[in-house]
Enzyme design. Structure first.
Site, short mmCIF file in Angstrom:
data_model
loop_
_atom_site.label_atom_id
_atom_site.label_comp_id
_atom_site.label_asym_id
_atom_site.label_seq_id
_atom_site.Cartn_x
_atom_site.Cartn_y
_atom_site.Cartn_z
N ASP A 92 -7.61 22.23 -8.54
CA ASP A 92 -7.77 21.05 -9.50
C ASP A 92 -7.32 21.29 -10.71
OD1 ASP A 92 -8.78 19.22 -11.49
OD2 ASP A 92 -10.59 18.89 -10.54
N ARG A 130 0.86 -1.14 0.12
CA ARG A 130 0.04 0.04 0.01
C ARG A 130 0.85 1.28 0.16
NH1 ARG A 130 -1.88 0.45 5.14
NH2 ARG A 130 -3.30 -1.18 4.94
N LYS A 168 -7.40 11.75 -17.21
CA LYS A 168 -7.60 12.55 -18.32
C LYS A 168 -6.29 12.63 -19.15
CE LYS A 168 -11.91 13.35 -16.81
NZ LYS A 168 -12.24 14.35 -15.71
N TYR A 204 -15.79 21.45 -10.67
CA TYR A 204 -16.35 20.11 -11.33
C TYR A 204 -17.32 19.65 -10.11
CZ TYR A 204 -15.63 15.07 -12.32
OH TYR A 204 -15.79 13.68 -12.73
C1 LIG Z 1 -12.75 14.00 -14.59
C2 LIG Z 1 -12.39 15.09 -13.49
C3 LIG Z 1 -12.22 14.84 -12.09
C4 LIG Z 1 -12.39 13.29 -11.61
O1 LIG Z 1 -11.74 12.62 -12.17
P1 LIG Z 1 -11.90 10.83 -11.97
O2 LIG Z 1 -10.69 10.21 -12.31
O3 LIG Z 1 -13.03 10.87 -13.03
O4 LIG Z 1 -12.30 10.75 -10.69
C5 LIG Z 1 -11.81 15.82 -11.45
N1 LIG Z 1 -11.60 17.07 -11.74
C6 LIG Z 1 -11.90 17.46 -13.01
C7 LIG Z 1 -11.69 18.79 -13.44
C8 LIG Z 1 -12.32 16.50 -14.06
O5 LIG Z 1 -12.48 16.64 -15.28
#
Ligand SMILES: *Cc1c(COP(=O)(O)O)cnc(C)c1O
Length: 390
Positions: free
Chosen positions: A180, A55, A205, A108
């Site tokens: 973020d 972990r 992403k 988000y």
């Molecule tokens: C997709 C996304 C997330 C979440 O990511 P996941 O891997 O789908 O949980 C968070 N912030 C933004 C800006 C996103 O586009």
């Protein structure tokens, strides 16, 4: 060294790769210690990447975390099973019952839900602020404000935040600035040059980049590193080695991919700006985009994700537009090689302050790595169905 060079070499410490170009994928839960002395060494040094227990990470994790910390900045990086888990871990590591959180109104959607449910239940109060607030955020700060959370550009409506101005105010009061940075990926925005303390990526992403794994990361400045590290492990966060391997592979091509996404998205956005049906092109490189000047000042470029609003159109017309796109598919997790489209009729429930209800329907595109002219042709023929349905 320039970014392209760093991207090729980051994390490839011989200690992790041995003689191979890439770090091996370690599938293990148990790390075996032959002697009591070895075990004691591992316990003492697991924070410095000694193998202790699955972990806590293996060379697969350590190499990726080192690469991310080098490329995004910050003192260190940790991994999480997805982007939303990373957002949750960042907030839960630093907020306690009775604390106040300043959250950008264009965050988000699932982050908003997290604040309004789990955090609210824990007695953490959230105030949503205007993404264009800049230094005036000081008027919203309370004695118990612990974190200012930012996301720039804003989700769906693409407002660019003045992160340096917000950070300056926050740091006068020892408040943590979280970002973020998913749109900023590893190329377009450098968080630690602009005063961010903790930067989160949905690596799902652009970092993974091929729509085949989910992963989240957090990098943190030295000041907040220990607390983030300890709390993330108290809560049991880790990520799977195969997914990290895909993210590590994604890193090697991210600059080349982003450049192509940027070029193609600018071409598509420019074409859209000349269409009669289109009102605003909400792409940070366009003056229609709120905060465009700040984008020019603070960002290194743009990626494939942007939005536009239509002058008119009801549900029937938007459905005709989306149903008749052949190359743009509907789906949420942008940042892969493929093009995506999504429409937002209204932002009710997604916003507290500005509902954007004086505008027509909004469409968000992710421009993938297809030929931009083919994508334009696809949109062009879909607009015919849209116009016929009006
Ligand atoms: C997709 C996304 C997330 C979440 O990511 P996941 O891997 O789908 O949980 C968070 N912030 C933004 C800006 C996103 O586009």
């Amino acid at each position: 060294m320039k970014k392209d060079t760093k991207i090729v070499h980051a994390g490839r410490n011989k200690k992790w790769t041995g003689q191979s170009v890439n770090v091996p994928v370690y599938h293990t839960s148990t790390i075996i210690h032959d002697t009591v002395e070895d075990l004691k060494f591992a316990i003492k040094n697991f924070k410095n990447n000694a193998m202790y227990y699955g972990r806590r990470g293996t060379p697969t994790h350590f190499a990726f975390r080192e690469a991310m910390a080098e490329l995004e900045g910050g003192h260190g990086c940790l991994v999480y099973p997805c982007g939303l888990a990373a957002i949750n871990a960042a907030l839960m590591s630093f907020l306690s019952t009775g604390d106040h959180l300043l959250m950008v109104d264009t965050v988000y959607g699932p982050t908003r839900v997290l604040c309004n449910t789990v955090l609210a239940r824990m007695g953490i109060e959230t105030t949503y602020y205007d993404p264009l607030i800049g230094g005036a955020i000081k008027n919203l700060i309370q004695d118990n404000t612990k974190v200012i959370f930012t996301e720039s550009p804003g989700s769906v409506t693409m407002e660019i935040q003045d992160i340096p101005a917000i950070s300056k105010i926050a740091h006068q009061r020892d408040i943590i600035v979280m970002l973020d940075n998913t749109w900023g990926n590893l190329i377009c925005f450098e968080p630690y040059k602009h005063g961010v303390d903790i930067s989160i990526q949905a690596a799902t992403k652009y970092i993974v980049g091929h729509s085949d794994a989910m992963l989240g990361t957090i990098t943190a400045s030295e000041k907040y590193w220990d607390r983030l590290y300890d709390n993330s492990f108290y809560m049991g966060y880790t990520a799977a080695p195969d997914d990290i391997n895909l993210a590590m592979r994604g890193i090697r091509t991210i600059n080349a991919r982003i450049k192509q996404h940027e070029e193609s998205a600018l071409k598509v956005a420019t074409w859209l700006s000349g269409r009669d049906e289109v009102d605003l092109v909400l792409h940070p490189a366009f003056t229609d985009c709120p905060g465009h000047d700040i984008w020019k000042r603070d960002f290194n470029g743009s990626c494939g994700l942007f939005s536009f609003t239509l002058k008119q159109g009801d549900g029937k017309a938007i459905t005709a537009l989306l149903d008749n796109m052949n190359l743009f598919k509907m789906g949420f997790s942008w940042g892969g090689f493929e093009s995506l489209a999504m429409s937002f009729y209204n932002l009710k429930g997604e916003r507290t302050l500005n509902l954007w209800d004086n505008y027509g329907p909004l469409v968000r595109l992710h421009v993938g790595l297809e030929d931009a002219d083919d994508l334009i042709e696809d949109l062009d023929q879909a607009f015919e169905y849209f116009n016929n349905a009006l």
